[in-house]
Design an enzyme around this catalytic site. Sequence first.
Site, PDB file in Angstrom:
ATOM      1  N   TRP A 144       0.921  -1.221  -0.077  1.00 35.52           N
ATOM      2  CA  TRP A 144       0.163   0.047  -0.107  1.00 35.52           C
ATOM      3  C   TRP A 144       0.876   1.049  -0.002  1.00 35.52           C
ATOM      4  O   TRP A 144       0.336   2.209   0.066  1.00 35.52           O
ATOM      5  CB  TRP A 144      -0.866   0.036   1.220  1.00 35.52           C
ATOM      6  CG  TRP A 144      -1.886  -1.093   1.248  1.00 35.52           C
ATOM      7  CD1 TRP A 144      -3.082  -1.111   0.755  1.00 35.52           C
ATOM      8  CD2 TRP A 144      -1.695  -2.451   2.089  1.00 35.52           C
ATOM      9  NE1 TRP A 144      -3.710  -2.388   1.069  1.00 35.52           N
ATOM     10  CE2 TRP A 144      -2.851  -3.249   1.679  1.00 35.52           C
ATOM     11  CE3 TRP A 144      -0.736  -2.894   2.575  1.00 35.52           C
ATOM     12  CZ2 TRP A 144      -2.900  -4.597   2.332  1.00 35.52           C
ATOM     13  CZ3 TRP A 144      -0.872  -4.260   3.175  1.00 35.52           C
ATOM     14  CH2 TRP A 144      -2.115  -5.011   3.052  1.00 35.52           C
ATOM     15  N   ASP A 145       2.238   1.236   0.056  1.00 35.93           N
ATOM     16  CA  ASP A 145       3.032   2.215   0.136  1.00 35.93           C
ATOM     17  C   ASP A 145       2.805   2.917   1.406  1.00 35.93           C
ATOM     18  O   ASP A 145       2.723   4.313   1.492  1.00 35.93           O
ATOM     19  CB  ASP A 145       2.966   3.211  -0.917  1.00 35.93           C
ATOM     20  CG  ASP A 145       3.919   4.136  -1.290  1.00 35.93           C
ATOM     21  OD1 ASP A 145       5.134   4.063  -0.510  1.00 35.93           O
ATOM     22  OD2 ASP A 145       3.786   5.469  -1.940  1.00 35.93           O
ATOM     23  N   TYR A 146       2.573   2.195   2.224  1.00 32.91           N
ATOM     24  CA  TYR A 146       2.473   2.661   3.865  1.00 32.91           C
ATOM     25  C   TYR A 146       3.843   2.722   4.483  1.00 32.91           C
ATOM     26  O   TYR A 146       4.020   2.348   5.446  1.00 32.91           O
ATOM     27  CB  TYR A 146       1.584   1.905   4.840  1.00 32.91           C
ATOM     28  CG  TYR A 146      -0.110   2.292   4.397  1.00 32.91           C
ATOM     29  CD1 TYR A 146      -0.425   3.469   4.157  1.00 32.91           C
ATOM     30  CD2 TYR A 146      -0.979   1.123   4.674  1.00 32.91           C
ATOM     31  CE1 TYR A 146      -1.819   3.712   3.957  1.00 32.91           C
ATOM     32  CE2 TYR A 146      -2.314   1.426   4.398  1.00 32.91           C
ATOM     33  CZ  TYR A 146      -2.772   2.845   4.011  1.00 32.91           C
ATOM     34  OH  TYR A 146      -3.904   2.907   3.979  1.00 32.91           O
ATOM     35  N   ASP A 147       4.704   3.115   3.790  1.00 32.36           N
ATOM     36  CA  ASP A 147       6.160   3.408   4.200  1.00 32.36           C
ATOM     37  C   ASP A 147       6.250   4.150   5.469  1.00 32.36           C
ATOM     38  O   ASP A 147       5.468   5.071   5.657  1.00 32.36           O
ATOM     39  CB  ASP A 147       7.273   3.748   3.193  1.00 32.36           C
ATOM     40  CG  ASP A 147       6.833   4.954   2.540  1.00 32.36           C
ATOM     41  OD1 ASP A 147       5.499   5.262   2.538  1.00 32.36           O
ATOM     42  OD2 ASP A 147       7.776   5.567   1.989  1.00 32.36           O
TER      43      ASP A 147
END
Length: 676
Positions: A327-330
């Site tokens: 999710w690109d929840y970096d």
Amino acid sequence: MFTSVKCGGVLAIAVSCTLQMQFAQARDVPQVGSDWPFYGGDHNAQRFSPLKQITPDNVGRLERAFVYHTRDLPNPGSRYSPETTPVKIGNDLLMCSAKNILISIDAATGKENWRHDPGVPDQAIPHAAACRGVAVYTAPQLPESAQCRSRVVEATLDARLVAVDLHTGEPCKDFGQNGAVDLWEGLGKKVPGWYAVTAPPAIVNGVIVTGAQIRDGQDEDAPSGVIRGYDAVTGKMAWAWDLANPANVHGPAEGSTYTRGTPNMWTAAVGDEALGYVYLPISNSSIDYYGSNRSAAENKYSTSLVAVDVKTGKDVWHFQTIRHDVWDYDLGSQPTMLDYPGKDGKPVPAVLLPTKQGDIYILDRATGEPLIPIGEVKAPKGGSVEPDFLADTQPTSEWHTLRKAPKTEADMWGFSPLDQLMCRIQFRQANYEGYLTPPSVDRPWIQYPGYNGGSDWGSVAIDPVRRLLIANYNDIPNLNQLIPREQADKMGLKPIYAPKPDETALNKAGSKSGKGEGGASTYPQVNAPYAISVNAGWRNWGTGVPCSAPPYGGIRAVSLDTGKTVWDEPLGTARRNGPFGIPSHLPLNIGLPNNGGTVTTAGGLTFVGAATDNLFRAIDTATGEVLWEDVLTVGAQANPISYEVNGEQYVLVSASGHAFMETGTSDEIIAYKLRK
């Protein structure tokens, strides 16, 4: 040369300050107070000032003390998002401009003392030119009169570490080659803009620690996300933490590179001098939205906070906030250090970590063990192109989350019934099962919160007097869809290293590799089966405003003692916003997307720019009420600071605009103080 924190007036401040000064004397750590010696204020990155001259009662007298112009403005075709937060040492403000020009100005008048231009070319600009801050180091082993005994250190867009004398701006002759270290060493072929540093380095026990931003979504075979430590005096590499190959601690073998495509650290770290640990907020892998081809090491460390020993470069512990992140929840926020009760109720040195999905974690600094309850939620897999890769469950914070209830069709919104209808149709046509809805190719999926959070790089502030955490946050969905490789090839989606027939047009597109329907941005994700289309903010097909109803962002106070919300207010008015990009000029507080954090003060105020209405605000920390605001020429997407000169308290913010947030472009650094 470092001024100590001012204590007194409130017992809680006095106790806190006494402990801080004892720590400083033991470790020679500069303290916040008259100065602002670190990017995050103090060594704990709490973004708190003990100054209390400016209060809710007199903040109405706040006026501009000076406006400094960095004189670093974009050339045609390039994009700027400066995001600069200066540090203040003695009478000097030290900062970097969007393209890494190092600058010192007088903290009371804004008069320029010196500037050093390392000559970063436009070709090195990634999504936009940005430099969030610098670090300052005083070498105790050098004589008082030595050149660069106190030095300013930055990392650049073209991947260099640069060190200059704090007082003169002259390059440090003893650091690397003529004051610079090449960060491209060991990374392989140099592709400008693919690997760039925008965050300030952390300096812990004489070791400079830096990661880098790897441009998202280009190719699985991307430059390594290796984190490296360098001697703060000589610039010699002390160690490298290559998460997929620990043998590379002293660099890769001749003819080899650090492990390609691994998660990086694009944001700011924080370090504990006493433990000798640096805390690294690690991102996702180079391909954000597909994971079946990731290595075991990537799956282990991606989207994790990692504690690394600065003596050895070895990881001590890690805490993963999303498993198998697609999710690109970096992790974008700088962690914050504080004392927090352990199981026996006694204070434990802790680290607080905000996340893009909204969960806030508090961990034991020495062990990584959670000091708050951690829950588990079942993760949906419907519509996924790789259900076997997705984790069955995900961790959540049961202490506090900024995440709100899932969106419903009734939350779809527009300036007219037709707008709302189209957004509701899109909602029905999309996959959506909450914030963990996996990527899909058959139809779009709704990602809420979007990849800007929740919390992003502005992080949070801690008021230790009122025992409050202050967090501004985004509250807006993205609408995304995977693109099959064959279709992506037909669309002509190319990675950053491909020949570019029209450089100017591509620069205008910024970090994106192409434009899809409805203003969505596309990334090629080479060596994965799918490219990706991302509609950030899920903008309406006609008017350009978001499909979800406002508020789109807010600011919240959370009790450190209970984890409960004390107040929660929308952040941002409609004055610059409206359909088709036409400003409404309405002062309605609707809550807007925001980037950049806050500073909170012992005087009872929280200062914040961040929102896209181009206002700089003073908020009553106890109530959330806006007490004062200043209209800016462009946006203030940067973290403010507060400091003191000659008995006067100042508040300062970079009001230089932001390309992605569409808040204009300028070069202004604005300082405020009370009108006499």
